[in-house]
Design a protein around this motif. Structure first.
Motif, mmCIF file in Angstrom:
data_model
loop_
_atom_site.group_PDB
_atom_site.id
_atom_site.type_symbol
_atom_site.label_atom_id
_atom_site.label_comp_id
_atom_site.label_asym_id
_atom_site.label_seq_id
_atom_site.Cartn_x
_atom_site.Cartn_y
_atom_site.Cartn_z
ATOM 1 N N PRO A 127 77.410 127.670 48.647
ATOM 2 C CA PRO A 127 76.247 127.659 47.563
ATOM 3 C C PRO A 127 76.768 127.226 46.129
ATOM 4 N N VAL A 128 76.083 126.667 45.375
ATOM 5 C CA VAL A 128 76.391 126.186 43.745
ATOM 6 C C VAL A 128 75.526 127.065 43.098
ATOM 7 N N PHE A 129 75.898 127.743 41.988
ATOM 8 C CA PHE A 129 75.118 128.611 41.100
ATOM 9 C C PHE A 129 75.307 127.899 39.621
ATOM 10 N N GLN A 130 74.117 128.168 38.855
ATOM 11 C CA GLN A 130 74.322 127.400 37.505
ATOM 12 C C GLN A 130 73.384 128.249 36.807
ATOM 13 N N THR A 131 73.824 128.596 35.420
ATOM 14 C CA THR A 131 72.842 129.220 34.511
ATOM 15 C C THR A 131 73.168 128.969 32.996
ATOM 16 N N ASP A 132 72.418 129.310 32.148
ATOM 17 C CA ASP A 132 72.614 128.982 30.570
ATOM 18 C C ASP A 132 72.486 130.079 29.916
ATOM 19 N N VAL A 133 73.389 130.483 28.927
ATOM 20 C CA VAL A 133 73.196 131.528 27.803
ATOM 21 C C VAL A 133 73.271 131.064 26.798
ATOM 22 N N GLY A 134 72.139 130.439 26.043
ATOM 23 C CA GLY A 134 72.368 130.063 24.881
ATOM 24 C C GLY A 134 72.749 128.483 24.901
ATOM 25 N N ARG A 135 73.898 128.260 24.161
ATOM 26 C CA ARG A 135 74.472 126.788 24.435
ATOM 27 C C ARG A 135 75.805 126.734 25.379
ATOM 28 N N VAL A 136 75.807 127.953 26.107
ATOM 29 C CA VAL A 136 76.773 127.906 27.041
ATOM 30 C C VAL A 136 76.381 127.856 28.344
ATOM 31 N N GLN A 137 77.022 127.053 29.164
ATOM 32 C CA GLN A 137 76.609 126.709 30.925
ATOM 33 C C GLN A 137 77.755 127.505 31.582
ATOM 34 N N LEU A 138 77.135 128.245 32.582
ATOM 35 C CA LEU A 138 77.995 128.954 33.437
ATOM 36 C C LEU A 138 77.732 128.643 35.027
ATOM 37 N N ASN A 139 79.058 128.357 35.616
ATOM 38 C CA ASN A 139 78.812 128.073 37.036
ATOM 39 C C ASN A 139 79.752 128.746 37.691
ATOM 40 N N GLY A 140 79.335 129.093 39.237
ATOM 41 C CA GLY A 140 80.199 129.656 39.970
ATOM 42 C C GLY A 140 79.867 129.004 41.553
ATOM 43 N N ASN A 141 80.675 128.587 42.200
ATOM 44 C CA ASN A 141 80.523 128.137 43.414
ATOM 45 C C ASN A 141 81.385 128.939 44.587
ATOM 46 N N LEU A 142 81.059 128.972 45.877
ATOM 47 C CA LEU A 142 81.825 129.717 46.857
ATOM 48 C C LEU A 142 81.596 128.838 48.141
ATOM 49 N N PHE A 143 82.819 128.171 48.739
ATOM 50 C CA PHE A 143 82.665 127.135 49.602
ATOM 51 C C PHE A 143 83.430 127.692 50.928
ATOM 52 N N LEU A 144 82.891 127.368 52.220
ATOM 53 C CA LEU A 144 83.809 127.529 53.441
ATOM 54 C C LEU A 144 84.347 126.220 53.808
ATOM 55 N N GLU A 145 85.628 126.112 53.955
ATOM 56 C CA GLU A 145 86.066 124.784 54.825
ATOM 57 C C GLU A 145 86.423 125.062 56.230
ATOM 58 N N ARG A 146 85.884 124.198 56.688
ATOM 59 C CA ARG A 146 86.388 124.389 58.501
ATOM 60 C C ARG A 146 87.197 123.425 58.765
ATOM 61 N N ASN A 147 88.191 123.211 59.110
ATOM 62 C CA ASN A 147 88.999 122.150 59.545
ATOM 63 C C ASN A 147 89.133 122.095 61.281
ATOM 64 N N TYR A 148 88.783 120.943 61.875
ATOM 65 C CA TYR A 148 88.874 120.708 63.136
ATOM 66 C C TYR A 148 89.832 119.808 63.309
ATOM 67 N N HIS A 149 90.834 119.922 64.134
ATOM 68 C CA HIS A 149 92.157 119.256 64.611
ATOM 69 C C HIS A 149 91.790 118.582 65.709
ATOM 70 N N ALA A 150 92.737 117.409 66.316
ATOM 71 C CA ALA A 150 92.459 116.700 67.372
ATOM 72 C C ALA A 150 92.910 117.437 68.559
ATOM 73 N N ALA A 151 93.979 118.559 68.190
ATOM 74 C CA ALA A 151 94.319 119.329 69.279
ATOM 75 C C ALA A 151 93.518 120.523 69.545
ATOM 76 N N SER A 152 92.213 120.520 69.112
ATOM 77 C CA SER A 152 91.073 121.520 69.321
ATOM 78 C C SER A 152 91.422 123.023 68.384
ATOM 79 N N ALA A 153 92.500 122.669 67.489
ATOM 80 C CA ALA A 153 92.698 124.046 66.494
ATOM 81 C C ALA A 153 91.685 123.954 65.627
ATOM 82 N N ILE A 154 91.352 125.195 65.225
ATOM 83 C CA ILE A 154 90.301 125.339 64.170
ATOM 84 C C ILE A 154 90.883 126.261 63.083
ATOM 85 N N GLU A 155 90.835 125.767 61.828
ATOM 86 C CA GLU A 155 91.284 126.550 60.615
ATOM 87 C C GLU A 155 90.154 126.621 59.549
#
Length: 241
Positions: A127-155
């Motif tokens: 998710p990506v979050f954004q809000t404004d407080v007057g002239r101030v813009q605030l952002n907060g994001n949280l991402f899950l990265e899932r890596n798939y390797h050719a050897a079937s290992a998942i990180e």
């Protein structure tokens, strides 16, 4: 086609004059019908070690008022002379809310395919979050990265982004920016599996004419990168038309 050529020349000129590193924050915005040439250049530097650079070049498009898509390629190296192709990427951001609440929410996804097929591919989503407080813009994001390797290992890796930006003038806006990563930690999460860095950031845009605008983001971040102190100088340049 003429506008596309002009936009590309303008971007190339800016990059030559401002060859600084860039990494960027995913934001919530409506840019239906806008096309962009996107250049990002970011580095990581540890004391006593060579700097690593990641230039990226992409093409973006606002498909609808809610959906933004971009295809970009990423390179890696210790200098411009030894760069090699690293990944092929397809990014999609879909805006869920559009002003009906005090904050806006979007879903960000990015699929990265390693140029070396043996390294597999990765999916980043969150998710990506954004809000404004007057002239101030605030952002907060949280991402899950899932890596798939050719050897079937998942990180898995949890990544966060945050920003506070003061909208002073179109050409110059100032703020603070932060990034962090947490590697997969089943039994606690030691410092060598974590990264937390932050620093001052500058933003702005300049309209060449009614159809072409140059946008920039510049930041200098410092902190820990997987248990080691490191610095990151970041730049993103966009030619929007």
């Amino acid at each position: 086609m003429k506008r596309l050529i002009i936009a590309f020349c303008l971007l190339t000129a800016c990059v030559t004059a401002m060859a600084e590193p860039g990494y960027y924050l995913v934001t919530v915005y409506d840019n239906k019908g806008e096309r962009s040439i996107d250049y990002r250049y970011w580095t990581v530097k540890f004391p006593g070690q060579d700097e690593t650079i990641w230039p990226e070049l992409g093409l973006g498009y606002g498909v609808t008022t809610r959906w933004y898509t971009e295809f970009f390629v990423s390179y890696i190296g210790s200098s411009k002379s030894d760069l090699k192709l690293d990944t092929w990427n397809w990014q999609n951001d879909y805006q869920i809310t559009q002003g009906q609440y005090p904050f806006d929410v979007a879903i960000h996804t990015n699929v990265a395919r390693a140029h070396d097929s043996g390294e597999g591919y990765a999916l980043e989503i969150g998710p990506v979050f954004q809000t404004d407080v007057g002239r101030v813009q605030l952002n907060g994001n949280l991402f899950l990265e899932r890596n798939y390797h050719a050897a079937s290992a998942i990180e898995n890796q949890l990544k966060y982004q945050w920003q506070a930006k003061y909208r002073w003038k179109p050409l110059l806006q100032v703020g603070v920016l932060g990034f962090g990563e947490l590697a997969e930690c089943r039994n606690g999460c030691p410092r060598d599996k974590q990264s937390h860095r932050a620093g001052p950031a500058f933003f702005g845009s300049y309209a060449i004419d009614s159809s072409i605008t140059i946008k920039y983001q510049l930041a200098y971040l410092t902190g820990s990168i997987y248990g080691m102190h490191g610095n990151m100088l970041t730049l993103r340049l966009q030619t929007v038309f």
